[in-house]
Design a protein around this motif. Structure first.
Motif, mmCIF file in Angstrom:
data_model
loop_
_atom_site.group_PDB
_atom_site.id
_atom_site.type_symbol
_atom_site.label_atom_id
_atom_site.label_comp_id
_atom_site.label_asym_id
_atom_site.label_seq_id
_atom_site.Cartn_x
_atom_site.Cartn_y
_atom_site.Cartn_z
ATOM 1 N N ALA A 58 74.212 -1.077 50.592
ATOM 2 C CA ALA A 58 72.907 -0.929 49.946
ATOM 3 C C ALA A 58 72.319 0.446 50.190
ATOM 4 O O ALA A 58 71.758 1.077 49.273
ATOM 5 C CB ALA A 58 71.957 -2.015 50.453
ATOM 6 N N SER A 59 72.434 0.966 51.429
ATOM 7 C CA SER A 59 71.862 2.279 51.724
ATOM 8 C C SER A 59 72.633 3.386 51.014
ATOM 9 O O SER A 59 72.045 4.374 50.561
ATOM 10 C CB SER A 59 71.829 2.523 53.231
ATOM 11 O OG SER A 59 73.130 2.462 53.793
ATOM 12 N N THR A 60 73.948 3.219 50.869
ATOM 13 C CA THR A 60 74.736 4.210 50.139
ATOM 14 C C THR A 60 74.352 4.208 48.665
ATOM 15 O O THR A 60 74.192 5.265 48.045
ATOM 16 C CB THR A 60 76.238 3.930 50.298
ATOM 17 O OG1 THR A 60 76.588 4.000 51.683
ATOM 18 C CG2 THR A 60 77.070 4.940 49.521
ATOM 19 N N ARG A 61 74.190 3.024 48.099
ATOM 20 C CA ARG A 61 73.758 2.924 46.701
ATOM 21 C C ARG A 61 72.407 3.614 46.512
ATOM 22 O O ARG A 61 72.196 4.344 45.538
ATOM 23 C CB ARG A 61 73.663 1.453 46.291
ATOM 24 C CG ARG A 61 73.267 1.258 44.836
ATOM 25 C CD ARG A 61 73.035 -0.205 44.509
ATOM 26 N NE ARG A 61 74.248 -1.012 44.632
ATOM 27 C CZ ARG A 61 74.478 -1.891 45.592
ATOM 28 N NH1 ARG A 61 73.580 -2.064 46.561
ATOM 29 N NH2 ARG A 61 75.593 -2.583 45.613
ATOM 30 N N SER A 62 71.489 3.419 47.446
ATOM 31 C CA SER A 62 70.161 4.030 47.348
ATOM 32 C C SER A 62 70.238 5.553 47.448
ATOM 33 O O SER A 62 69.608 6.266 46.658
ATOM 34 C CB SER A 62 69.260 3.476 48.457
ATOM 35 O OG SER A 62 67.997 4.090 48.437
ATOM 36 N N ARG A 63 71.051 6.066 48.387
ATOM 37 C CA ARG A 63 71.180 7.524 48.530
ATOM 38 C C ARG A 63 71.790 8.136 47.273
ATOM 39 O O ARG A 63 71.354 9.195 46.816
ATOM 40 C CB ARG A 63 72.030 7.868 49.757
ATOM 41 C CG ARG A 63 71.311 7.732 51.089
ATOM 42 C CD ARG A 63 72.125 8.339 52.221
ATOM 43 N NE ARG A 63 73.406 7.671 52.385
ATOM 44 C CZ ARG A 63 73.600 6.623 53.167
ATOM 45 N NH1 ARG A 63 72.585 6.102 53.849
ATOM 46 N NH2 ARG A 63 74.790 6.068 53.282
ATOM 47 N N CYS A 64 72.806 7.480 46.732
ATOM 48 C CA CYS A 64 73.443 8.006 45.523
ATOM 49 C C CYS A 64 72.445 8.023 44.361
ATOM 50 O O CYS A 64 72.397 8.974 43.575
ATOM 51 C CB CYS A 64 74.662 7.163 45.159
ATOM 52 S SG CYS A 64 76.074 7.360 46.279
ATOM 53 N N GLY A 65 71.651 6.958 44.250
ATOM 54 C CA GLY A 65 70.669 6.914 43.189
ATOM 55 C C GLY A 65 69.615 7.998 43.335
ATOM 56 O O GLY A 65 69.251 8.677 42.357
ATOM 57 N N ASN A 66 69.127 8.184 44.549
ATOM 58 C CA ASN A 66 68.102 9.203 44.797
ATOM 59 C C ASN A 66 68.625 10.614 44.553
ATOM 60 O O ASN A 66 67.868 11.506 44.150
ATOM 61 C CB ASN A 66 67.574 9.092 46.223
ATOM 62 C CG ASN A 66 66.785 7.820 46.456
ATOM 63 O OD1 ASN A 66 66.259 7.222 45.516
ATOM 64 N ND2 ASN A 66 66.698 7.394 47.710
ATOM 65 N N ALA A 67 69.927 10.813 44.818
ATOM 66 C CA ALA A 67 70.522 12.138 44.645
ATOM 67 C C ALA A 67 71.003 12.378 43.214
ATOM 68 O O ALA A 67 71.446 13.484 42.886
ATOM 69 C CB ALA A 67 71.698 12.311 45.607
ATOM 70 N N GLY A 68 70.946 11.357 42.393
ATOM 71 C CA GLY A 68 71.434 11.501 41.022
ATOM 72 C C GLY A 68 72.941 11.550 40.928
ATOM 73 O O GLY A 68 73.490 12.047 39.942
ATOM 74 N N ALA A 69 73.619 11.033 41.951
ATOM 75 C CA ALA A 69 75.082 11.030 41.941
ATOM 76 C C ALA A 69 75.588 9.923 41.019
ATOM 77 O O ALA A 69 75.064 8.807 41.022
ATOM 78 C CB ALA A 69 75.623 10.822 43.352
ATOM 79 N N PHE A 70 76.610 10.239 40.247
ATOM 80 C CA PHE A 70 77.155 9.257 39.310
ATOM 81 C C PHE A 70 77.985 8.225 40.060
ATOM 82 O O PHE A 70 78.840 8.559 40.884
ATOM 83 C CB PHE A 70 78.021 9.942 38.256
ATOM 84 C CG PHE A 70 78.663 8.976 37.297
ATOM 85 C CD1 PHE A 70 77.919 8.412 36.266
ATOM 86 C CD2 PHE A 70 79.988 8.597 37.440
ATOM 87 C CE1 PHE A 70 78.492 7.497 35.385
ATOM 88 C CE2 PHE A 70 80.571 7.684 36.576
ATOM 89 C CZ PHE A 70 79.817 7.140 35.542
ATOM 90 N N PHE A 71 77.724 6.963 39.787
ATOM 91 C CA PHE A 71 78.540 5.894 40.346
ATOM 92 C C PHE A 71 78.537 4.731 39.378
ATOM 93 O O PHE A 71 77.698 4.635 38.471
ATOM 94 C CB PHE A 71 78.039 5.463 41.727
ATOM 95 C CG PHE A 71 76.643 4.891 41.736
ATOM 96 C CD1 PHE A 71 76.419 3.531 41.580
ATOM 97 C CD2 PHE A 71 75.548 5.722 41.916
ATOM 98 C CE1 PHE A 71 75.145 3.004 41.599
ATOM 99 C CE2 PHE A 71 74.260 5.206 41.940
ATOM 100 C CZ PHE A 71 74.051 3.843 41.775
#
Length: 295
Positions: free
Chosen positions: A259-272
Motif C-alpha cells: 500500500a505504501s509503495t502504491r501511494s509513493r508511486c502515485g504521488n510521484a506520478g510513476a507509471f504502474f
C-alpha cells in the motif's frame, strides 16, 4: 502479467529474511534455447520442474516457483554491457548444502567464475549457457554481521574457504534442498543515483551498503534483496524488447508495504499497473517488477 504469483518458502535459513517486508519471489528469464536452459538449471543448479506449458518452464523447490524460463528462439542475445541481470542468487540453508553443491559442480566439470567470503555470506559464481549470472550462497547468522558506524552492513570480497565448505558437506548433492530460495537479485544498471531513487525512494527498500560502483538494498534488516552495479553497464540505456536475459523480478510484499509503495508511486506520478493484488512497474532500465501480496 501471465506468470502466477509463486508460493512462499516458509523455512528459509534466517528469520530476518522470513519476516522482511519484501522478499524475492521468482525471477523470469527469456531464453533462446528453452529446453537446454531448463536442463541446465535442473541438472547443474538443482531446481525441479514445477510446471510446463508451451514456451514456458517453471522451476523451483517443491511446489515453490523460483525461476520462470520463457522461450523466445528469435530473441537477440543480451550482452554484458547492457542493463539487466548481473546474477540471480540462490540461497541455500547451510554450509553443508553449499559444500555438497561444490562437490556436485566439480563432478560435472562446471567452471566457476568466482567465489568470495562477503563476511555476511559465502558465495560462488557461475554463468548459465546463455550468459546469465548465477550465485549460489549461504548466509552467516545475522548476529555475526558487522555494521559500520552509520548502520550500514559491512560487506567485502575476502578469500573463500573452498576447502572448508567442501569438508562441511554431509551427504551427496541431490537437488536444491527444502528451504532454498532466491535470496537476492543483483542487477546491472546505468546509474546508481537513479537506482537509489527508484528502489529506495519509490519501492521503499533500505540502502544497506554502498560499495564502489554498486548499491545494495535490503528490507527488514537483510543485507540485500536487490543490488545494482555499474561495473559493466555505466550509462546503459533502457533495455530493448526482444532480448534474452532478465524479463521480470517478482517481489513478495506484505500489505502495508504494498500500500505504501502504491501511494509513493502515485504521488510521484510513476507509471504502474494494478492487476488485482499485484502492482506492476518498471525500473529506469525497463526491468519489470511485479509486487505481489504475501498470502
Amino acid at each position: 502479467m501471465t506468470d502466477p504469483a509463486p508460493s512462499l518458502v516458509t523455512d528459509v535459513p534466517d528469520s530476518i529474511l522470513t519476516g522482511a517486508p519484501y522478499r524475492i519471489g521468482a525471477v523470469t528469464l527469456v531464453a533462446q534455447g528453452l529446453g537446454a536452459l531448463a536442463r541446465f538449471y535442473q541438472d547443474v543448479i538443482g531446481l525441479k520442474a514445477v510446471s510446463r506449458e508451451p514456451g514456458t518452464v517453471r522451476l523451483g523447490v517443491g511446489d515453490t516457483v523460483l525461476l520462470v524460463l520463457r522461450g523466445e528462439p528469435e530473441a537477440r542475445l543480451w550482452t554484458p554491457h547492457e542493463a539487466g541481470l548481473f546474477h540471480t542468487a540462490f540461497l541455500l540453508p547451510s554450509r553443508a548444502d553449499l559444500g555438497a553443491w561444490l562437490e556436485h559442480a566439480e563432478r560435472l566439470g562446471i567452471a566457476l567464475t568466482g567465489g568470495a567470503d562477503h563476511l555476511v555470506s559465502e558465495a560462488v559464481y557461475l554463468s548459465d549457457p546463455e550468459g546469465n549470472g548465477i550465485e549460489i550462497y549461504v548466509d552467516r547468522p545475522a548476529s555475526a554481521w558487522r555494521h559500520a558506524p552509520d548502520g550500514s552492513v559491512v560487506m567485502r570480497n575476502e578469500r573463500l574457504d573452498h576447502a572448508g565448505l567442501v569438508h562441511a558437506a554431509e551427504r551427496p548433492w541431490s537437488g536444491m534442498p527444502p528451504g532454498s530460495c532466491v535470496g537476492h537479485v543483483h542487477l546491472q544498471v546505468g546509474d546508481l543515483e537513479a537506482t537509489e531513487r527508484f528502489y529506495a525512494g519509490l519501492l521503499g527498500l533500505d540502502v544497506m551498503c554502498r560499495y564502489p560502483g554498486a548499491l545494495f538494498l535490503g528490507s527488514g534488516g537483510y543485507h540485500h534483496q536487490l543490488a545494482g552495479n555499474i561495473w559493466n553497464s555505466r550509462g546503459a540505456p533502457v533495455r530493448t524488447e526482444g532480448t534474452t536475459g532478465l524479463a521480470a523480478v517478482t517481489l513478495v510484499a506484505d500489505g502495508e508495504t504494498l500500500a505504501s509503495t502504491r501511494s509513493r508511486c502515485g504521488n510521484a506520478g510513476a507509471f504502474f499497473v494494478e492487476d488485482g493484488d499485484t502492482l506492476v512497474l518498471r525500473d529506469p532500465w525497463g526491468t519489470c517488477l511485479r509486487l505481489v501480496l504475501r498470502q
